[in-house]
Every structure is written in structure tokens, then in C-alpha cells.
Design an enzyme around this catalytic site. Sequence first.
Site, PDB file in Angstrom:
ATOM      1  N   GLU A  91       5.111  64.528  13.278  1.00 57.95           N
ATOM      2  CA  GLU A  91       5.719  65.511  12.384  1.00 57.95           C
ATOM      3  C   GLU A  91       6.458  64.408  11.478  1.00 57.95           C
ATOM      4  O   GLU A  91       7.771  64.248  11.392  1.00 57.95           O
ATOM      5  CB  GLU A  91       6.811  66.365  13.011  1.00 57.95           C
ATOM      6  CG  GLU A  91       6.097  67.094  13.883  1.00 57.95           C
ATOM      7  CD  GLU A  91       6.788  68.192  14.562  1.00 57.95           C
ATOM      8  OE1 GLU A  91       6.659  69.450  14.866  1.00 57.95           O
ATOM      9  OE2 GLU A  91       8.280  68.056  14.738  1.00 57.95           O
ATOM     10  N   TYR A 113       4.301  76.739  15.031  1.00 58.70           N
ATOM     11  CA  TYR A 113       5.277  77.638  15.884  1.00 58.70           C
ATOM     12  C   TYR A 113       5.516  79.005  15.108  1.00 58.70           C
ATOM     13  O   TYR A 113       5.478  80.106  15.936  1.00 58.70           O
ATOM     14  CB  TYR A 113       6.798  76.961  16.037  1.00 58.70           C
ATOM     15  CG  TYR A 113       6.615  75.655  17.042  1.00 58.70           C
ATOM     16  CD1 TYR A 113       6.797  75.716  18.297  1.00 58.70           C
ATOM     17  CD2 TYR A 113       6.442  74.551  16.363  1.00 58.70           C
ATOM     18  CE1 TYR A 113       6.884  74.986  19.164  1.00 58.70           C
ATOM     19  CE2 TYR A 113       6.473  73.456  17.334  1.00 58.70           C
ATOM     20  CZ  TYR A 113       6.606  73.551  18.578  1.00 58.70           C
ATOM     21  OH  TYR A 113       6.638  72.523  19.531  1.00 58.70           O
ATOM     22  N   ARG A 134      -0.340  65.328  26.402  1.00 58.86           N
ATOM     23  CA  ARG A 134      -0.090  64.716  25.175  1.00 58.86           C
ATOM     24  C   ARG A 134       1.435  63.805  25.393  1.00 58.86           C
ATOM     25  O   ARG A 134       2.527  64.595  25.482  1.00 58.86           O
ATOM     26  CB  ARG A 134      -0.117  65.394  24.018  1.00 58.86           C
ATOM     27  CG  ARG A 134       0.200  64.691  22.673  1.00 58.86           C
ATOM     28  CD  ARG A 134       0.383  65.600  21.715  1.00 58.86           C
ATOM     29  NE  ARG A 134       1.049  64.957  20.269  1.00 58.86           N
ATOM     30  CZ  ARG A 134       2.112  65.509  19.683  1.00 58.86           C
ATOM     31  NH1 ARG A 134       2.004  66.656  19.665  1.00 58.86           N
ATOM     32  NH2 ARG A 134       2.619  64.713  18.664  1.00 58.86           N
ATOM     33  N   ASN A 153       1.124  70.836  14.424  1.00 61.67           N
ATOM     34  CA  ASN A 153       2.166  71.352  15.225  1.00 61.67           C
ATOM     35  C   ASN A 153       2.561  72.682  14.579  1.00 61.67           C
ATOM     36  O   ASN A 153       2.773  72.673  13.403  1.00 61.67           O
ATOM     37  CB  ASN A 153       3.351  70.637  15.347  1.00 61.67           C
ATOM     38  CG  ASN A 153       3.157  69.211  16.207  1.00 61.67           C
ATOM     39  OD1 ASN A 153       1.820  69.235  16.684  1.00 61.67           O
ATOM     40  ND2 ASN A 153       4.075  68.347  15.998  1.00 61.67           N
ATOM     41  N   GLU A 209       0.825  71.218  19.137  1.00 64.83           N
ATOM     42  CA  GLU A 209       2.286  71.728  19.765  1.00 64.83           C
ATOM     43  C   GLU A 209       2.143  73.250  19.363  1.00 64.83           C
ATOM     44  O   GLU A 209       1.761  73.725  18.328  1.00 64.83           O
ATOM     45  CB  GLU A 209       3.482  71.290  19.222  1.00 64.83           C
ATOM     46  CG  GLU A 209       3.822  69.796  19.679  1.00 64.83           C
ATOM     47  CD  GLU A 209       5.044  69.316  18.876  1.00 64.83           C
ATOM     48  OE1 GLU A 209       5.872  70.281  18.497  1.00 64.83           O
ATOM     49  OE2 GLU A 209       5.347  68.142  19.028  1.00 64.83           O
ATOM     50  N   HIS A 233       6.889  59.366  18.187  1.00 62.19           N
ATOM     51  CA  HIS A 233       7.662  60.523  18.225  1.00 62.19           C
ATOM     52  C   HIS A 233       9.078  60.304  18.024  1.00 62.19           C
ATOM     53  O   HIS A 233       9.719  60.843  19.076  1.00 62.19           O
ATOM     54  CB  HIS A 233       7.189  61.290  19.066  1.00 62.19           C
ATOM     55  CG  HIS A 233       7.340  62.854  19.451  1.00 62.19           C
ATOM     56  ND1 HIS A 233       6.519  63.735  19.833  1.00 62.19           N
ATOM     57  CD2 HIS A 233       8.462  63.537  18.882  1.00 62.19           C
ATOM     58  CE1 HIS A 233       7.081  64.986  19.655  1.00 62.19           C
ATOM     59  NE2 HIS A 233       8.267  64.967  19.164  1.00 62.19           N
TER      60      HIS A 233
END
Length: 454
Positions: free
Chosen positions: A163, A304, A74, A302, A359, A118
Site C-alpha cells: 500500500e 475492502y 503473508r 488489497n 488483503e 509494510h
Amino acid sequence: MGFRKDFVWGAATASYQVEGAPREEGKGLSIWDVFCREDGKIYENQNGDISCDQYHRYREDVKMMKDMGIQAYRFSISWPRILPDGEGEVNARGLEYYDNLVDELLANHIQPYITMYHWDLPYELQKKGGWMNPDIPELFYKYAAILAKHFSDRVEHFITINEPQCIAGLGYLTGAHAPGLKVGAAGFFTIWHNLLKAHGMAVKAIREHAVRPVKIGMAPCSALYYPASESEADIMAARKATFHLLNNSLEDCVWNIALWCDPVFRQEYPKEVYEYFGEYLPEITKEDMALISQPLDFYGQNMYNAVMVKADKNGEPVRVKRPEGFPKTAIQWPVTPECMYWAPKFLYERYQKPLIITENGMSSHDWIALDGKVHDSSRIDFMHRYLKEYKRGANEGIDLLGYFSWSSMDNFEWAYGYSERFGLIYVDYQTQKRTMKDSGYFYRDVISCNGENL
């Protein structure tokens, strides 16, 4: 059950973070090219002028991904590399670079996943208002149409915007990211609406100009929550926290997933936003909603970390304080693998779309050891824990399509410059030498057995 047989194991990067070559072969300036020149905005005033030099070293990088067993890459396309002014004449040399990258990936049996935006907006468009410009959805349509027409003969997967929360929240509200503005509540909601309309315009452009059937998604990030226990009350509290405003603050709006995804997948804006911020909202028409909510093929998230919550006596979500010494990554983000089960569960329940983690990864204190290797055991443990939780969802029948590690290689980490290393491949920025980390070999083993060793 485990992961489906056609599950996709990938890695991700973004154009400004890895490419370098900021003015080569006709590329125009991006807002990050300019922002990095402002004193004190980036760690030690660093910039992405060279970064990983992928513009010149893409063949080497693709080979290393192949050696790792990566099945999909990606990457994002730099808008000003294709349209130096953001509109007008196409830069043929820019298209040629991405042609070469796509062809190299396919020759090595790696599927390209193109992210259209992005964060590196053409600076010439920023001078005209950037994401506050009412014309930008139409400009994004024209850019997306170029990409769809040119690459869809070889590329099957497109992601519109990465995002949007960070674009609006960090770029225009706090000023921590390019273009470094603080536009206030009315400005934020203008940008929010423009980003969603631009996403819709990109979907429209891809459907109209792709030369074959393709698959389209988006890649938001958000505040995520998981329950303190598996009691029904705590689970309901975590689900509510995920999709509702907890503090009715503007910061809550920035990171609230429903604010960005309910319009796309449910054709509605959260009622709380109207209740608390109605005076700041732009006019939203039925035509806008029809544009924004065009069908997508997959949901990218995404992911985390997340916040643990429990139910109070009224069933409302309450944050659970993390204990002293709670594990953190090098960038000081908490380690919460539970989010990889609960967030996909909640998102799939609400939006009913096949899901890809677009991500996931961690920054670690990495260096070349005396034996010439990079022993990033903490990243291996991180990946193992997070992927085990993701696999739990697969075992329960959540429709999971893939996983993209962030990132394939160390790179320019936005305002943190080169102070943080997220990669599976170590980059020596002085020599540009690449070294596979132990985590890269771990990931290769996971891929080779489709996660059965987790």
C-alpha cells in the site's frame, strides 16, 4: 469452473501489528515505535510494544493457522529488525527470527509470502528524510538484496511494498500515520516517485540475488468503483472512475490506482497527472521508467470496499449516494461485495497479470461469549458475500491466483490501536490467549472444498 485447482487460500499480517519485541535482540527503532509515543496520535495512546507477541509465540500461531487449513501466510519483515539503522551491518538475530518463522511454516505445509515493506521504516532513515530522501531507492535495493539472498532458498513469493498509497498519503500528506508529516503536493509527488523507484530496485535486487526462480508482485490499495447496473454505459463509467481522476484533486491522486500501477505495468504515468499537477512532479527519466516497469509475476490488490457509480447523460461517472442505513463494518467501512468481482475484472483487463487479493476482511464487534467461543456471524456473512463475487470472476476466466484474509488474528490496527478486531483468531491482549472465531471455522470449510460451498 470455480477457483483453479492450485488456488491459494491464505491469511495476512504485518510485522509491527503482531510481533511486539520492539528492541529485542538488536532490533532498531521504526517510525511506528516513535510515532506511537506521540500523545494523541493513536487511540488511547496505545502502541505495538507487545501486540500479539508473535515474536515469541509464532509456533502457536502457525499451529492455529494449520488447524484452520491456511495454505499460505503473508507476513512482512521489519526493516529495522534486519538493519537496525536501515543500512550497514545486518542483525543476525533478526534474520534468525524470520528463519524460524519460515521453517515453522514450511514444516506445517504453509507457504510463506514475504512482504518486504509494510510501513515500519527504520527511524534512523527517517531522520535522513525517510521516503523523501533521494537515496532511499538504493537503500531499499540493498535491504531487498539481503532478503532475497537469505530467504529465496525456501521462499518462492515476494511482495515488494504494501500500500504505497497509505505510505505517501497517510504518512506524509495528512499525517494520520507515521511519521506524521504534512509535506504538501511537491513532497507527495517526490515520495510517490521514490516509492515506485524503490519498488523497481527491489524487483531488480530479487531477480539478481535470488538463489532460485521466484515470483514477485506488489500490493497496492486504491479507490475502487462498481457499476450501478450491468448496462454498458454504467460499466464503462465504473471502469473510467477506476483509472481516472474524478475531481482532479490531490486526494484523488493519492488513491488513484493508475497513478501507482500504470508506471509499473504500462510504462507510463497518467496524462491527467501531468496536466493538473505537472508543476509539482520531480524529474522523471527514461531510466526511471525502465527501472519501475520491470516485469512482475502477479498483481496483488488489497480490497475492502468500493463506490457505486452510474453514467450521466454524457457517459461520465457519477457517484451514487448510499441509502440510509447502508451496511457498515465496525470501523465504519461500507460493505460492498460487488467490488470483488468488478475490481479484479477491470484490473485484469488493464494490466493483464494474474491477480491475488492480498488483503480482504472486516472489523467486527467481537468478544468471548459465555460459552467461551467467538460468534462473529457478521464476518462469516461478509466473507461469504465477498468470496461469492470473487468466484464469479473465476467462473468468467479472470486469472485469479489466490485470496488472503485480513487478518489471521486480531492485532494492532495502526492509528486505531486495539479498538478494531479484523482477525479470524481472537486475541486477549492481557493474557495473549488465542481463540478461533466462528469465521475461522467457516474459512476452514471454504478452504477444504476450494470454495465449492460458496
